[in-house]
Design a protein around this motif. Structure first.
Motif, PDB file in Angstrom:
ATOM      1  N   SER A  91       0.767  -1.214  -0.005  1.00  0.00           N
ATOM      2  CA  SER A  91      -0.137   0.086  -0.009  1.00  0.00           C
ATOM      3  C   SER A  91       0.905   1.195  -0.158  1.00  0.00           C
ATOM      4  N   ILE A 119      -0.335   4.160   4.155  1.00  0.00           N
ATOM      5  CA  ILE A 119      -0.301   3.323   5.461  1.00  0.00           C
ATOM      6  C   ILE A 119      -0.814   4.355   6.516  1.00  0.00           C
ATOM      7  N   GLN A 120      -2.004   4.008   7.153  1.00  0.00           N
ATOM      8  CA  GLN A 120      -2.703   4.362   8.257  1.00  0.00           C
ATOM      9  C   GLN A 120      -2.266   3.739   9.566  1.00  0.00           C
ATOM     10  N   ASP A 129      -3.142  -0.127  10.036  1.00  0.00           N
ATOM     11  CA  ASP A 129      -3.225  -0.824   8.832  1.00  0.00           C
ATOM     12  C   ASP A 129      -2.223  -2.215   8.808  1.00  0.00           C
ATOM     13  N   PHE A 165       0.021  -4.686   6.409  1.00  0.00           N
ATOM     14  CA  PHE A 165       0.406  -4.452   5.094  1.00  0.00           C
ATOM     15  C   PHE A 165       1.740  -5.272   4.836  1.00  0.00           C
ATOM     16  N   GLU A 216       2.033  -4.362  10.824  1.00  0.00           N
ATOM     17  CA  GLU A 216       0.925  -3.908  11.179  1.00  0.00           C
ATOM     18  C   GLU A 216       1.337  -2.490  11.737  1.00  0.00           C
TER      19      GLU A 216
END
Length: 113
Positions: free
Chosen positions: A40, A43-44, A47, A49, A111
């Motif tokens: 991604s 990234i928040q 999230d 990924f 994460e």
């Protein structure tokens, strides 16, 4: 006398470092490398990924016999899946390939905090 011993040890350590470094640096001009990409672009917090490490091996057949990759995820990120890596020491993801060196993609899942 003690000062001389310290200097000799320092030079010996530096010499060993150069011996270890030399095979690595001589293998780099053929274009072999590792590049990192993420599943991604945005990234928040929270999230999950994937991190992909694209290992590109160039050069003559058998020119590379081993490699070691040591990844250290940023502080606070949680390692959800090591893929084929190992977690040693804690907080590092490592891949050690000692034979059959080929171009490949290695992945692990994080994460975000």
């Amino acid at each position: 006398m003690k000062k001389r011993g310290i200097l000799i040890n320092l030079f010996l350590c530096f010499g060993i470092f150069l011996i270890i470094l030399n095979p690595v640096s001589s293998a780099l001009p053929d274009g072999s490398n590792v590049s990192r990409s993420f599943s991604s672009a945005n990234i928040q917090a929270g999230d999950i990924f994937t991190v992909n490490l694209d290992v590109t091996i160039n050069g003559a057949q058998g020119a590379h016999t081993y490699y070691l990759i040591d990844e250290t995820p940023p502080a606070g990120f949680i390692i959800n899946d090591l893929g084929t890596g190992s977690l040693s020491p804690q907080g590092h993801i490592k891949w050690v390939v000692t034979s059959g060196v080929t171009t490949t993609t290695l992945s692990y899942i994080l994460e975000a905090p």
